[in-house]
Design a protein around this motif. Sequence first.
Motif, PDB file in Angstrom:
ATOM      1  N   ARG A 142      31.644 -32.217 -24.842  1.00  0.00           N
ATOM      2  CA  ARG A 142      32.207 -33.415 -25.735  1.00  0.00           C
ATOM      3  C   ARG A 142      32.387 -34.466 -25.011  1.00  0.00           C
ATOM      4  N   TYR A 143      32.771 -34.519 -23.594  1.00  0.00           N
ATOM      5  CA  TYR A 143      33.093 -35.855 -23.095  1.00  0.00           C
ATOM      6  C   TYR A 143      31.780 -36.610 -22.842  1.00  0.00           C
ATOM      7  N   PHE A 144      30.838 -35.886 -22.301  1.00  0.00           N
ATOM      8  CA  PHE A 144      29.422 -36.519 -22.169  1.00  0.00           C
ATOM      9  C   PHE A 144      28.890 -37.047 -23.478  1.00  0.00           C
ATOM     10  N   HIS A 145      28.934 -36.313 -24.634  1.00  0.00           N
ATOM     11  CA  HIS A 145      28.289 -36.861 -25.805  1.00  0.00           C
ATOM     12  C   HIS A 145      29.182 -38.112 -26.210  1.00  0.00           C
ATOM     13  N   GLN A 146      30.407 -38.020 -26.196  1.00  0.00           N
ATOM     14  CA  GLN A 146      31.245 -38.966 -26.735  1.00  0.00           C
ATOM     15  C   GLN A 146      31.238 -40.245 -25.780  1.00  0.00           C
ATOM     16  N   ARG A 147      30.764 -40.322 -24.570  1.00  0.00           N
ATOM     17  CA  ARG A 147      30.365 -41.233 -23.794  1.00  0.00           C
ATOM     18  C   ARG A 147      29.138 -41.887 -24.110  1.00  0.00           C
ATOM     19  N   LEU A 148      28.442 -41.047 -24.595  1.00  0.00           N
ATOM     20  CA  LEU A 148      26.910 -41.505 -25.200  1.00  0.00           C
ATOM     21  C   LEU A 148      26.998 -42.323 -26.539  1.00  0.00           C
ATOM     22  N   LYS A 149      27.846 -41.711 -27.500  1.00  0.00           N
ATOM     23  CA  LYS A 149      28.015 -42.344 -28.803  1.00  0.00           C
ATOM     24  C   LYS A 149      29.062 -43.680 -28.630  1.00  0.00           C
TER      25      LYS A 149
END
Length: 303
Positions: A142-149
């Motif tokens: 979740r952290y990784f994808h939120q950073r990308l978003k």
Amino acid sequence: MITKEEIAAAYQQIQDEICVSLEAADGAARFEEELWEREGGGGGRTRIIQNGSVLEKGGVNFSAVEGKLPDSVKKALKVEQSDFFATGVSIVMHPNHPMVPIIHMNIRYFEMPSSFDEGQPLRWFGGGIDLTPHYVIDEDARYFHQRLKTICDQFNADFYQRFKTWADDYFFIKHRNETRGIGGIFYDRLTATDELSWESIFEFSKALGRSFATTYTELIKRNRFKEFTPEQQEWQYVRRSRYAEFNLVYDAGTKFGLETNGRIESILMSLPPTAKWIYNHEPQSGSEEERTISLLKKNINWI
């Protein structure tokens, strides 16, 4: 108009920044640099880190190459011209800890200078970043994808979902029917439009590049001191074998480098130092290994 020299210079700076940050995160190993020239035009800076406190093997490579495209590449790119220029930064990190994920990032720019004289210049940006955990940890995903978003949303509201779907489709091991990891974002042939200028695309490319160090450093900090068993290390080696399979069979960057007479050591730095292929390997029912396999699928919404 942004020039290829400006783009290459910015990518070199991003390479420098990432190397400094990763050395600090590891705390022990230092990058070794090799400068190289490509027969036909251009060259690059290969930087490799090995046998660190957490980074077992990794590379942060910069290249800026030019010359003539082979017919096979022209056909794959669906272009008529032969002259090309390509620059970019390519990163792969293989940690020594099974709870710290493998990570890959690439930001790149491609142009065919001869097309500029014909009034329809062929030029585009591409890139992507994806995470390959040996064990899928939901909070980290979740952290990784939120950073990308967050990065994508600064430039275009459609980027994240569009590029996430592209990554799911691209980072897919067809012969295993599984994704390489938990995905990320991937894009190619991104060009200027009425809504998106060349300057904005370039800024997006740089923002993605500069997000790498803080994102991966956080994932290292979260997991590097967790205890693990020999069995979990064995699983890490099995998962590394899948990573190697993708890069050797499907990865477009590997194919482009080999077919344009790139430097072989730089191209294959993405391969892990140790991997295992165990015949007909099946994780135990109800295990964390089985759970990880169950999450290596397309279209999982992590945020």
